[in-house]
Scaffold this motif. Sequence first.
Motif, PDB file in Angstrom:
ATOM      1  N   TYR A  31       0.834  -1.196   0.000  1.00  0.00           N
ATOM      2  CA  TYR A  31       0.000   0.000   0.000  1.00  0.00           C
ATOM      3  C   TYR A  31       0.869   1.247   0.000  1.00  0.00           C
ATOM      4  O   TYR A  31       1.880   1.302   0.698  1.00  0.00           O
ATOM      5  CB  TYR A  31      -0.913  -0.006   1.234  1.00  0.00           C
ATOM      6  CG  TYR A  31      -1.727  -1.271   1.341  1.00  0.00           C
ATOM      7  CD1 TYR A  31      -2.958  -1.367   0.718  1.00  0.00           C
ATOM      8  CD2 TYR A  31      -1.244  -2.385   2.031  1.00  0.00           C
ATOM      9  CE1 TYR A  31      -3.706  -2.539   0.797  1.00  0.00           C
ATOM     10  CE2 TYR A  31      -1.977  -3.551   2.113  1.00  0.00           C
ATOM     11  CZ  TYR A  31      -3.210  -3.615   1.495  1.00  0.00           C
ATOM     12  OH  TYR A  31      -3.945  -4.777   1.562  1.00  0.00           O
ATOM     13  N   TYR A  32       0.458   2.220  -0.788  1.00  0.00           N
ATOM     14  CA  TYR A  32       1.139   3.510  -0.830  1.00  0.00           C
ATOM     15  C   TYR A  32       0.218   4.534  -0.180  1.00  0.00           C
ATOM     16  O   TYR A  32      -0.929   4.702  -0.586  1.00  0.00           O
ATOM     17  CB  TYR A  32       1.435   3.922  -2.278  1.00  0.00           C
ATOM     18  CG  TYR A  32       2.395   2.995  -2.954  1.00  0.00           C
ATOM     19  CD1 TYR A  32       3.767   3.203  -2.861  1.00  0.00           C
ATOM     20  CD2 TYR A  32       1.942   1.903  -3.681  1.00  0.00           C
ATOM     21  CE1 TYR A  32       4.655   2.343  -3.480  1.00  0.00           C
ATOM     22  CE2 TYR A  32       2.831   1.043  -4.302  1.00  0.00           C
ATOM     23  CZ  TYR A  32       4.187   1.270  -4.198  1.00  0.00           C
ATOM     24  OH  TYR A  32       5.068   0.417  -4.807  1.00  0.00           O
ATOM     25  N   TYR A  33       0.750   5.207   0.826  1.00  0.00           N
ATOM     26  CA  TYR A  33      -0.030   6.197   1.565  1.00  0.00           C
ATOM     27  C   TYR A  33       0.605   7.567   1.413  1.00  0.00           C
ATOM     28  O   TYR A  33       1.825   7.679   1.334  1.00  0.00           O
ATOM     29  CB  TYR A  33      -0.064   5.854   3.058  1.00  0.00           C
ATOM     30  CG  TYR A  33      -0.719   4.532   3.371  1.00  0.00           C
ATOM     31  CD1 TYR A  33      -2.096   4.424   3.476  1.00  0.00           C
ATOM     32  CD2 TYR A  33       0.045   3.393   3.586  1.00  0.00           C
ATOM     33  CE1 TYR A  33      -2.707   3.217   3.782  1.00  0.00           C
ATOM     34  CE2 TYR A  33      -0.546   2.178   3.889  1.00  0.00           C
ATOM     35  CZ  TYR A  33      -1.916   2.097   3.988  1.00  0.00           C
ATOM     36  OH  TYR A  33      -2.515   0.898   4.285  1.00  0.00           O
ATOM     37  N   ILE A  34      -0.223   8.594   1.411  1.00  0.00           N
ATOM     38  CA  ILE A  34       0.269   9.962   1.465  1.00  0.00           C
ATOM     39  C   ILE A  34      -0.163  10.512   2.821  1.00  0.00           C
ATOM     40  O   ILE A  34      -1.349  10.579   3.130  1.00  0.00           O
ATOM     41  CB  ILE A  34      -0.297  10.816   0.321  1.00  0.00           C
ATOM     42  CG1 ILE A  34       0.178  10.252  -1.023  1.00  0.00           C
ATOM     43  CG2 ILE A  34       0.126  12.275   0.484  1.00  0.00           C
ATOM     44  CD1 ILE A  34      -0.393  10.942  -2.226  1.00  0.00           C
ATOM     45  N   THR A  35       0.833  10.864   3.619  1.00  0.00           N
ATOM     46  CA  THR A  35       0.564  11.379   4.961  1.00  0.00           C
ATOM     47  C   THR A  35       1.125  12.792   5.076  1.00  0.00           C
ATOM     48  O   THR A  35       1.760  13.295   4.143  1.00  0.00           O
ATOM     49  CB  THR A  35       1.229  10.474   6.030  1.00  0.00           C
ATOM     50  OG1 THR A  35       2.652  10.579   5.899  1.00  0.00           O
ATOM     51  CG2 THR A  35       0.804   9.020   5.868  1.00  0.00           C
TER      52      THR A  35
ATOM     53  N   TYR B 195       5.245   3.644   2.024  1.00  0.00           N
ATOM     54  CA  TYR B 195       5.023   2.354   1.377  1.00  0.00           C
ATOM     55  C   TYR B 195       4.973   1.301   2.475  1.00  0.00           C
ATOM     56  O   TYR B 195       5.859   1.251   3.320  1.00  0.00           O
ATOM     57  CB  TYR B 195       6.178   2.107   0.413  1.00  0.00           C
ATOM     58  CG  TYR B 195       6.205   0.769  -0.259  1.00  0.00           C
ATOM     59  CD1 TYR B 195       5.408   0.511  -1.358  1.00  0.00           C
ATOM     60  CD2 TYR B 195       7.059  -0.232   0.194  1.00  0.00           C
ATOM     61  CE1 TYR B 195       5.457  -0.719  -2.001  1.00  0.00           C
ATOM     62  CE2 TYR B 195       7.114  -1.455  -0.443  1.00  0.00           C
ATOM     63  CZ  TYR B 195       6.310  -1.693  -1.539  1.00  0.00           C
ATOM     64  OH  TYR B 195       6.360  -2.903  -2.163  1.00  0.00           O
ATOM     65  N   SER B 196       3.916   0.455   2.487  1.00  0.00           N
ATOM     66  CA  SER B 196       3.791  -0.509   3.571  1.00  0.00           C
ATOM     67  C   SER B 196       3.023  -1.746   3.109  1.00  0.00           C
ATOM     68  O   SER B 196       2.146  -1.662   2.255  1.00  0.00           O
ATOM     69  CB  SER B 196       3.045   0.140   4.742  1.00  0.00           C
ATOM     70  OG  SER B 196       2.810  -0.797   5.762  1.00  0.00           O
ATOM     71  N   SER B 197       3.342  -2.880   3.709  1.00  0.00           N
ATOM     72  CA  SER B 197       2.553  -4.083   3.461  1.00  0.00           C
ATOM     73  C   SER B 197       1.413  -4.187   4.474  1.00  0.00           C
ATOM     74  O   SER B 197       0.595  -5.095   4.397  1.00  0.00           O
ATOM     75  CB  SER B 197       3.434  -5.335   3.527  1.00  0.00           C
ATOM     76  OG  SER B 197       4.024  -5.437   4.804  1.00  0.00           O
ATOM     77  N   ASP B 198       1.365  -3.239   5.406  1.00  0.00           N
ATOM     78  CA  ASP B 198       0.311  -3.199   6.424  1.00  0.00           C
ATOM     79  C   ASP B 198      -0.825  -2.284   5.998  1.00  0.00           C
ATOM     80  O   ASP B 198      -0.601  -1.245   5.375  1.00  0.00           O
ATOM     81  CB  ASP B 198       0.861  -2.689   7.759  1.00  0.00           C
ATOM     82  CG  ASP B 198       1.923  -3.617   8.334  1.00  0.00           C
ATOM     83  OD1 ASP B 198       1.794  -4.847   8.163  1.00  0.00           O
ATOM     84  OD2 ASP B 198       2.879  -3.102   8.939  1.00  0.00           O
ATOM     85  N   VAL B 199      -2.037  -2.651   6.373  1.00  0.00           N
ATOM     86  CA  VAL B 199      -3.205  -1.804   6.149  1.00  0.00           C
ATOM     87  C   VAL B 199      -3.280  -0.825   7.313  1.00  0.00           C
ATOM     88  O   VAL B 199      -3.291  -1.233   8.475  1.00  0.00           O
ATOM     89  CB  VAL B 199      -4.500  -2.641   6.070  1.00  0.00           C
ATOM     90  CG1 VAL B 199      -5.712  -1.747   5.923  1.00  0.00           C
ATOM     91  CG2 VAL B 199      -4.426  -3.626   4.921  1.00  0.00           C
TER      92      VAL B 199
ATOM     93  N   SER C  51      -3.260   5.741  -1.384  1.00  0.00           N
ATOM     94  CA  SER C  51      -3.367   6.419  -2.682  1.00  0.00           C
ATOM     95  C   SER C  51      -3.235   5.420  -3.820  1.00  0.00           C
ATOM     96  O   SER C  51      -3.693   5.666  -4.927  1.00  0.00           O
ATOM     97  CB  SER C  51      -2.329   7.529  -2.808  1.00  0.00           C
ATOM     98  OG  SER C  51      -1.033   6.987  -2.709  1.00  0.00           O
ATOM     99  N   SER C  52      -2.624   4.256  -3.537  1.00  0.00           N
ATOM    100  CA  SER C  52      -2.570   3.178  -4.520  1.00  0.00           C
ATOM    101  C   SER C  52      -2.250   1.866  -3.814  1.00  0.00           C
ATOM    102  O   SER C  52      -1.763   1.846  -2.683  1.00  0.00           O
ATOM    103  CB  SER C  52      -1.547   3.466  -5.619  1.00  0.00           C
ATOM    104  OG  SER C  52      -0.257   3.535  -5.089  1.00  0.00           O
TER     105      SER C  52
ATOM    106  N   ILE D 280      -2.852  -0.250  -8.674  1.00  0.00           N
ATOM    107  CA  ILE D 280      -4.173   0.346  -8.825  1.00  0.00           C
ATOM    108  C   ILE D 280      -4.184   1.664  -8.064  1.00  0.00           C
ATOM    109  O   ILE D 280      -3.996   1.687  -6.847  1.00  0.00           O
ATOM    110  CB  ILE D 280      -5.272  -0.588  -8.286  1.00  0.00           C
ATOM    111  CG1 ILE D 280      -5.234  -1.909  -9.050  1.00  0.00           C
ATOM    112  CG2 ILE D 280      -6.641   0.065  -8.368  1.00  0.00           C
ATOM    113  CD1 ILE D 280      -6.103  -2.994  -8.469  1.00  0.00           C
ATOM    114  N   ASN D 281      -4.372   2.756  -8.789  1.00  0.00           N
ATOM    115  CA  ASN D 281      -4.469   4.069  -8.146  1.00  0.00           C
ATOM    116  C   ASN D 281      -5.869   4.265  -7.597  1.00  0.00           C
ATOM    117  O   ASN D 281      -6.857   3.883  -8.213  1.00  0.00           O
ATOM    118  CB  ASN D 281      -4.145   5.168  -9.149  1.00  0.00           C
ATOM    119  CG  ASN D 281      -2.697   5.130  -9.559  1.00  0.00           C
ATOM    120  OD1 ASN D 281      -1.809   4.956  -8.732  1.00  0.00           O
ATOM    121  ND2 ASN D 281      -2.440   5.276 -10.848  1.00  0.00           N
TER     122      ASN D 281
END
Length: 109
Positions: free
Chosen positions: A62-66, A72-76, A82-83, A103-104
């Motif tokens: 998972y790619y997050y924008i904070t 970038y993380s394998s954790d939810v 964001s993707s 997937i965006n």
Amino acid sequence: AYDEETASDEYAQAQLGRVEYYFDPIEDTIYRREANYGQALEERYPRVQTMVKGIQSLKFNYYYITDEGEMYSSDVLDIIPSSIEIEVKFKDPQGEKNFKKIINIPVNI
């Protein structure tokens, strides 16, 4: 009489729905199920498709924008990513295959 607002709502409901992908670890298979708006509200999925058999591994990143930047993380996490990157390894009659897709997720926060 034609009511533009009703027509717009009907169009939106015809276009909205739900698509889910799920993995069955016993069958090593990924399935896709789809429902239109009304079916999704009732949790009914009349269309189920086999997508990939012979799954050897399935990974999600998972790619997050904070506020601190991109992450970038394998954790939810508790924020919408964001993707999502999906990596699938499977075996078919032609041999071992690798598939990777990003997937965006368009979100306005």
